[in-house]
Write a protein that holds these residues in place. Sequence first.
Motif, PDB file in Angstrom:
ATOM      1  N   GLN A 126      -7.371   1.235  -0.775  1.00 48.64           N
ATOM      2  CA  GLN A 126      -7.744  -0.282   0.489  1.00 48.64           C
ATOM      3  C   GLN A 126      -8.584  -0.381   0.685  1.00 48.64           C
TER       4      GLN A 126
ATOM      5  N   SER B 288       0.969  -1.184   0.046  1.00 47.67           N
ATOM      6  CA  SER B 288       0.016  -0.165   0.016  1.00 47.67           C
ATOM      7  C   SER B 288       1.505   1.614   0.274  1.00 47.67           C
TER       8      SER B 288
ATOM      9  N   ASP C  52      -5.878  -1.063  -5.171  1.00 44.88           N
ATOM     10  CA  ASP C  52      -5.565  -2.084  -3.353  1.00 44.88           C
ATOM     11  C   ASP C  52      -6.334  -2.555  -2.983  1.00 44.88           C
ATOM     12  N   GLU C  53      -6.010  -3.378  -2.977  1.00 45.89           N
ATOM     13  CA  GLU C  53      -6.590  -5.125  -2.468  1.00 45.89           C
ATOM     14  C   GLU C  53      -8.658  -4.710  -2.864  1.00 45.89           C
TER      15      GLU C  53
HETATM   16 MG   LIG Z   1      -2.054  -2.534   1.771  1.00 50.51          MG
END
Ligand SMILES: [Mg+2]
Lengths: 250, 308
Positions: A87, A45, A161-162
């Motif tokens: 995220q 991240s 992000d994810e």
């Molecule tokens: Mg992360």
Amino acid sequence: MLELLNLSFRVAVDGKEKEIIKNVDLTVPDDKLIVVTGPNGGGKSTLAKLIAGIERSTSGRIIFKGEDITELGITERAKRGIAFAFQQPVKFKGIQVVDLLRIASGKELNASEACEFLSAVGLCARDYIGREINASLSGGELKRIEIATVLARGASLSIFDEPEAGIDLWSFRNLIEVFEQMRRGSKGGSIIIISHQERILNIADEIVVIKNGEILRRGPKDEVLPTLIGTSSAVVGCRKADAEGGEAIC
Amino acid sequence: MLKLDEIQKRLLAEVADLHAVPEGAYNIRSNSHAAGRQSTANIEITPKSDVPGIDIRIKPGTKNESVHIPVVLTESGLKEVVYNDFYIGEGADVVIVAGCGIDNCGNQDSQHDGVHRFFVGKNARIRYVEKHYGSGSGSGKRILNPGTEVYQDEGSIVEMEMVQIKGVDDTERTTSAELAAGAKLIVRERLMTHDDQRAISTYVVSLNGEGSSADVVSRSVAKDKSFQKFDAKIVGNAPCHGHTECDSIIMDGGRILAVPGLEANDLDAELVHEAAIGKIAGEQLVKLMTLGLTEQQAEEQIINGFLK
Ligand SMILES: [Mg+2]
Ligand SMILES: Nc1ncnc2c1ncn2[C@@H]1O[C@H](COP(=O)(O)OP(=O)(O)O)[C@@H](O)[C@H]1O
């Protein structure tokens, strides 16, 4: 094309210097999909935030489309074509889904354009367009809206992000379809996805493994993926949701 | 509209969304004089004889009608106190649009103190919208002190929307309400202060009848060196539900004092107060900046959304 040259990010924690990203060299070619994986806390991240300008690198350079953007702020980088899906999506008070899509696309959106972005992430525009982006939305809904916002940017570099986190009902098949469509899309552009999911790793052109702030391994998917199977960097998940087929939230 | 210049018309558009003579009943007050007045078959507006102001009588059962009573001040140094009484008949359902705009180009203070009393009949319903707005480059202050008293009979519903976003230097708003059984009061206040402005808003809501309820919500932004005080008190004298909420953003050197007040005098009174004050969340700014907005544009979007 994005190039990270000897990029580092150090912070002071309790008076001690901590190096979170260490001398990272990475090239993201045009029209390629890069999946970044690696253990939690490895710095994935942070690397994304360094690219978007949310965190500022302490040394090294960032070159985007031939321009050195190391000293540019978040807004300037966004304007040059970098988009970032967080995220953890941010909540607001009073700002509606349509407002965010409008800001993201940089123009007045008509209903059918807004609808296109929302249906791509499995949300019925009719039900969501006027919703406030606040705690009344579930984690999965917020996540989908976050992805839709990045789609609306139409950026030349999109970072996710994810993206699969918290998306329980919506099958991976749909999520993956979104990324594949982006890659096939006429606009072109590169995509960086941070993910542990094997299904997402599987659509990568290249895989980058980050651990302890360093690139542990990088290469074509066919070379890197077999080394990850069975580790926490390539999790096989959501089979159940997948078997049930994609369910749109309507 | 008759006898109104461009500045007065602009103020009317700001505070009452009026671009032409309104439909239905209206009373337009401009620089302490009636610039226009109209009653309808069901809504009668008459001037008071003892003090400045008007009586507005709405017949029982009146539905889908509206009353506009905007006030504009454009003469510097004007100070007035106006008394308006609303008598809303049983079962009526109407919209009342008030609002005051002051343009002060001079160096003397201009002040409008409006005292509004609402006598709301059984099962009647009103939606009351009040906007305040100030403009003009003079050093004279623009001062508005609205006093509102609401008396709600059984089963009545009052929704109040108060908005003051720009240009009013000094405000002391006091609102009191007394609710009989089954009556319901909903207040939505939106306030923004800037520069050296000061805004004080005080509510005392007495829930006197069984099953009465009140929901008083203020959203406010204090910028620059401005100061706000939100003092909301709900008194539960019967089995009732009361909720007040103050949600505020401070910027620059802005200051806000929120004073929660709940008084339960009945075992079945359920009263809740919520207050949150803080600066704009950094992550909200960052998110909007990643979408291409500058920090200032991001701030504007966040404030606009918050006060929407
Ligand atoms: Mg992360
Ligand atoms: N600004 C910061 N100050 C201190 N520590 C930080 C900062 N940013 C990230 N970290 C730490 O760096 C490590 C990497 O975090 P992160 O990039 O979120 O990892 P990942 O996304 O791979 O799970 C974590 O231990 C995190 O706590």
